[in-house]
Design a protein around this motif. Structure first.
Motif, mmCIF file in Angstrom:
data_model
loop_
_atom_site.group_PDB
_atom_site.id
_atom_site.type_symbol
_atom_site.label_atom_id
_atom_site.label_comp_id
_atom_site.label_asym_id
_atom_site.label_seq_id
_atom_site.Cartn_x
_atom_site.Cartn_y
_atom_site.Cartn_z
ATOM 1 N N SER A 35 -12.731 -19.819 20.222
ATOM 2 C CA SER A 35 -13.652 -18.913 20.359
ATOM 3 C C SER A 35 -14.620 -19.067 21.592
ATOM 4 O O SER A 35 -15.324 -19.068 21.474
ATOM 5 N N VAL A 36 -14.303 -20.153 22.672
ATOM 6 C CA VAL A 36 -14.567 -19.830 24.140
ATOM 7 C C VAL A 36 -14.269 -18.634 24.955
ATOM 8 O O VAL A 36 -14.734 -18.861 26.014
ATOM 9 N N GLY A 37 -12.877 -17.269 24.306
ATOM 10 C CA GLY A 37 -12.791 -16.175 25.148
ATOM 11 C C GLY A 37 -11.692 -16.133 25.348
ATOM 12 O O GLY A 37 -11.724 -15.713 26.247
ATOM 13 N N ARG A 38 -10.798 -16.272 24.868
ATOM 14 C CA ARG A 38 -9.485 -16.404 25.431
ATOM 15 C C ARG A 38 -8.345 -16.620 24.799
ATOM 16 O O ARG A 38 -8.536 -17.620 23.914
ATOM 17 N N VAL A 39 -7.008 -16.809 25.016
ATOM 18 C CA VAL A 39 -6.287 -16.149 24.344
ATOM 19 C C VAL A 39 -5.647 -17.937 24.153
ATOM 20 O O VAL A 39 -5.573 -18.815 24.908
ATOM 21 N N ASP A 40 -5.416 -18.728 23.457
ATOM 22 C CA ASP A 40 -4.547 -19.797 22.984
ATOM 23 C C ASP A 40 -4.063 -19.640 23.616
ATOM 24 O O ASP A 40 -2.874 -19.603 24.097
ATOM 25 N N PRO A 41 -3.644 -21.425 24.779
ATOM 26 C CA PRO A 41 -2.785 -21.120 25.798
ATOM 27 C C PRO A 41 -1.065 -22.122 25.162
ATOM 28 O O PRO A 41 0.061 -22.333 25.793
ATOM 29 N N ASN A 42 -1.227 -22.587 23.802
ATOM 30 C CA ASN A 42 -0.531 -23.673 23.179
ATOM 31 C C ASN A 42 0.737 -22.487 22.048
ATOM 32 O O ASN A 42 1.043 -22.181 21.330
ATOM 33 N N VAL A 43 -0.616 -20.627 22.248
ATOM 34 C CA VAL A 43 -0.184 -19.986 20.373
ATOM 35 C C VAL A 43 1.558 -19.280 21.148
ATOM 36 O O VAL A 43 2.650 -19.773 20.388
ATOM 37 N N VAL A 44 2.245 -18.600 22.328
ATOM 38 C CA VAL A 44 3.380 -18.467 22.206
ATOM 39 C C VAL A 44 4.033 -19.705 22.016
ATOM 40 O O VAL A 44 5.829 -19.246 21.192
ATOM 41 N N GLN A 45 4.249 -21.171 22.462
ATOM 42 C CA GLN A 45 5.102 -22.237 22.536
ATOM 43 C C GLN A 45 5.252 -22.773 20.757
ATOM 44 O O GLN A 45 6.242 -23.072 19.942
ATOM 45 N N ASN A 46 3.904 -22.522 20.563
ATOM 46 C CA ASN A 46 3.958 -22.826 18.845
ATOM 47 C C ASN A 46 4.815 -21.936 17.934
ATOM 48 O O ASN A 46 5.102 -22.382 17.123
ATOM 49 N N ILE A 47 4.006 -21.022 18.243
ATOM 50 C CA ILE A 47 5.155 -19.722 17.478
ATOM 51 C C ILE A 47 6.650 -19.818 18.070
ATOM 52 O O ILE A 47 7.625 -19.651 17.039
ATOM 53 N N LYS A 48 7.180 -20.645 18.781
ATOM 54 C CA LYS A 48 9.223 -20.911 19.009
ATOM 55 C C LYS A 48 9.248 -21.474 18.826
ATOM 56 O O LYS A 48 10.123 -21.562 18.124
ATOM 57 N N GLU B 14 -7.035 -7.183 21.079
ATOM 58 C CA GLU B 14 -5.918 -6.454 22.555
ATOM 59 C C GLU B 14 -5.303 -7.356 23.494
ATOM 60 O O GLU B 14 -4.145 -7.565 23.291
ATOM 61 N N ALA B 15 -6.061 -8.444 23.656
ATOM 62 C CA ALA B 15 -5.549 -9.930 24.838
ATOM 63 C C ALA B 15 -4.501 -10.608 24.119
ATOM 64 O O ALA B 15 -3.322 -10.889 24.056
ATOM 65 N N LEU B 16 -4.949 -10.939 22.631
ATOM 66 C CA LEU B 16 -3.718 -11.295 22.138
ATOM 67 C C LEU B 16 -2.729 -10.970 21.488
ATOM 68 O O LEU B 16 -1.538 -11.755 21.086
ATOM 69 N N VAL B 17 -2.768 -9.557 21.371
ATOM 70 C CA VAL B 17 -1.546 -8.717 20.692
ATOM 71 C C VAL B 17 -1.019 -9.006 22.204
ATOM 72 O O VAL B 17 0.359 -9.026 22.044
ATOM 73 N N SER B 18 -1.258 -8.332 23.091
ATOM 74 C CA SER B 18 -0.455 -8.381 24.371
ATOM 75 C C SER B 18 0.274 -9.682 24.555
ATOM 76 O O SER B 18 1.344 -9.279 24.952
ATOM 77 N N ALA B 19 -0.737 -10.898 23.999
ATOM 78 C CA ALA B 19 0.165 -11.817 24.770
ATOM 79 C C ALA B 19 1.167 -12.353 24.007
ATOM 80 O O ALA B 19 1.991 -13.558 24.662
ATOM 81 N N ILE B 20 1.304 -12.194 22.373
ATOM 82 C CA ILE B 20 2.525 -12.456 21.542
ATOM 83 C C ILE B 20 3.068 -11.891 21.787
ATOM 84 O O ILE B 20 4.029 -11.667 20.513
ATOM 85 N N LYS B 21 3.180 -10.691 22.572
ATOM 86 C CA LYS B 21 4.563 -9.681 21.853
ATOM 87 C C LYS B 21 5.386 -9.643 21.943
ATOM 88 O O LYS B 21 5.926 -10.584 22.840
ATOM 89 N N GLY B 22 6.716 -9.941 20.972
ATOM 90 C CA GLY B 22 7.232 -10.236 20.591
ATOM 91 C C GLY B 22 7.742 -11.119 20.436
ATOM 92 O O GLY B 22 9.506 -11.541 20.221
ATOM 93 N N GLN B 23 6.793 -11.810 20.113
ATOM 94 C CA GLN B 23 7.112 -13.081 19.132
ATOM 95 C C GLN B 23 7.688 -13.360 17.763
ATOM 96 O O GLN B 23 6.559 -11.960 17.493
#
Length: 209
Positions: free
Chosen positions: A51-64, A92-101
């Motif tokens: 909610s602060v306006g950024r992709v969660d820095p943990n999201v990619v590693q959390n998915i993995k 768009e920022a979120l989708v870009s960050a988790i692309k390929g996951q």
């Protein structure tokens, strides 16, 4: 078969088909996901945008980690920054960050937090975010509750009722027996029935479908 037997059998089928899971907003290790699985929590929804306006820095590693820990289904949710504007850009920022996951759906979190006092403005924000995600090829869902929806966009607004509903009602009852229709949804896809729990040392919300 007697009617009573039919009822008992139906309840047994519901129990067998029930699926328990969690949603999380912090970093979770592979071993913690494995522990959650051993406690019958076999799916999860991971915070992907803050909610602060950024992709969660943990999201990619959390998915993995969730996949490595044996979670059968892994989704992501976006907690919008309404004050930041640009709902399309956030999506768009979120989708870009988790692309390929390896994830399934993206759920838009609609709960009382920094929304406009204008229902129509909020409706436009949600519509833009949902349509952007859909246009990017994502499977989109909505997370909310009866009263949050009423406060933010109005109970009768059904502009995104094409998306599955994950609703919150903290009655500690993993069933849809409490559901009240709103927002154009006649039935839900998933329920968050506990909003604050700890399993395997992990702070989680409890979900069911």
């Amino acid at each position: 078969m007697k009617p009573q037997s039919v009822i008992i059998l139906a309840l047994a089928v519901i129990a067998v088909n029930a699926t328990l899971g969690t949603d999380v907003s912090t970093a979770v290790s592979t071993s913690e996901w494995s522990c959650l699985k051993s406690n019958s929590r076999v799916f999860t929804i991971i915070r992907g945008y803050q909610s602060v306006g950024r992709v969660d820095p943990n999201v990619v590693q959390n998915i993995k980690n969730a996949r490595a820990g044996g979670q059968a289904d892994v989704d992501v949710y976006i907690f919008p920054c309404v004050n930041c504007g640009n709902p399309a850009g956030q999506a768009e920022a979120l989708v870009s960050a988790i692309k390929g996951q390896n994830y399934g759906m993206i759920w838009i979190d609609v709960e009382v937090y920094q929304w406009s006092s204008s229902l129509t403005s909020n409706q436009a924000f949600i519509t833009t975010m949902a349509n952007t995600l859909r246009n990017l090829g994502q499977h989109v869902g909505i997370y909310t509750s009866y009263y949050n929806w009423q406060s933010i966009v109005g109970l009768s607004w059904s502009g995104v009722s094409w998306a599955p509903l994950w609703y919150a009602h903290y009655d500690n009852n993993p069933s849809f027996s409490d559901f009240q229709a709103f927002g154009g949804w006649k039935s839900p896809a998933m329920k968050q029935y506990n909003g604050s729990s700890t399993i395997c040392g992990v702070g989680v919300d409890l979900d069911w479908y």
